[in-house]
Design an enzyme around this catalytic site. Structure first.
Site, mmCIF file in Angstrom:
data_model
loop_
_atom_site.group_PDB
_atom_site.id
_atom_site.type_symbol
_atom_site.label_atom_id
_atom_site.label_comp_id
_atom_site.label_asym_id
_atom_site.label_seq_id
_atom_site.Cartn_x
_atom_site.Cartn_y
_atom_site.Cartn_z
ATOM 1 C CG ASN A 1 -12.560 33.076 8.080
ATOM 2 O OD1 ASN A 1 -12.243 33.238 6.905
ATOM 3 N ND2 ASN A 1 -12.355 34.005 8.999
ATOM 4 C CD GLU B 1 -9.141 25.307 9.942
ATOM 5 O OE1 GLU B 1 -7.953 25.640 10.110
ATOM 6 O OE2 GLU B 1 -10.102 26.047 10.260
ATOM 7 C CB CYS C 1 -8.076 26.740 16.538
ATOM 8 S SG CYS C 1 -9.703 26.109 16.045
#
Length: 132
Positions: free
Chosen positions: A47, A60, A90
């Protein structure tokens, strides 16, 4: 092409390594994601936060960028870690994973592989209805 054997330990290791590269000065929640590609490669991403939280790049998303930078392919299995604990992607990232791995992509959840069809039961189609 035959589906490669999934080495879950190697994926966990790659996700943890990716996590060490995260840029998370605002939340201090460092996330790493790793995936097995149908050609046998393992790709990873971390991230990257910024002051506008909604614009944060999830691990991701970075991993999917690595997929395309490395020549593309389809995802077979994915593992995600946040601050050294397994985490579940998420909703936005589940859709992204679906589009690059489909309903049979395996996502490790609480130590167990689960298909994306279970994790995102009513996904958007893989290709947008707006494409012409």
């Amino acid at each position: 092409m035959a589906t490669p054997k999934i080495d879950w330990d190697a994926l966990r290791s790659a996700a943890r390594e990716a996590q060490s590269h995260a840029y998370a000065p605002y939340s201090n929640f460092r996330v790493g994601a790793a995936a097995l590609v149908d050609d046998g490669r393992i790709i990873a991403g971390c991230n990257v936060e910024n002051a506008s939280y909604g614009m944060t790049l999830c691990a991701e998303c970075a991993m999917i960028g690595a997929l395309h930078m490395g020549g593309g392919g389809r995802l077979v299995a994915v593992v995600c870690f946040g601050n050294d604990n397994a985490v579940t992607p998420c909703g936005r990232c589940r859709q992204l994973l679906w589009e690059h791995g489909g309903p049979n992509l395996l996502l490790e959840v609480n130590g167990e592989p689960r298909p994306m069809s279970e994790m995102l039961p009513v996904a958007f189609p893989e290709h947008s209805v707006f494409e012409n």
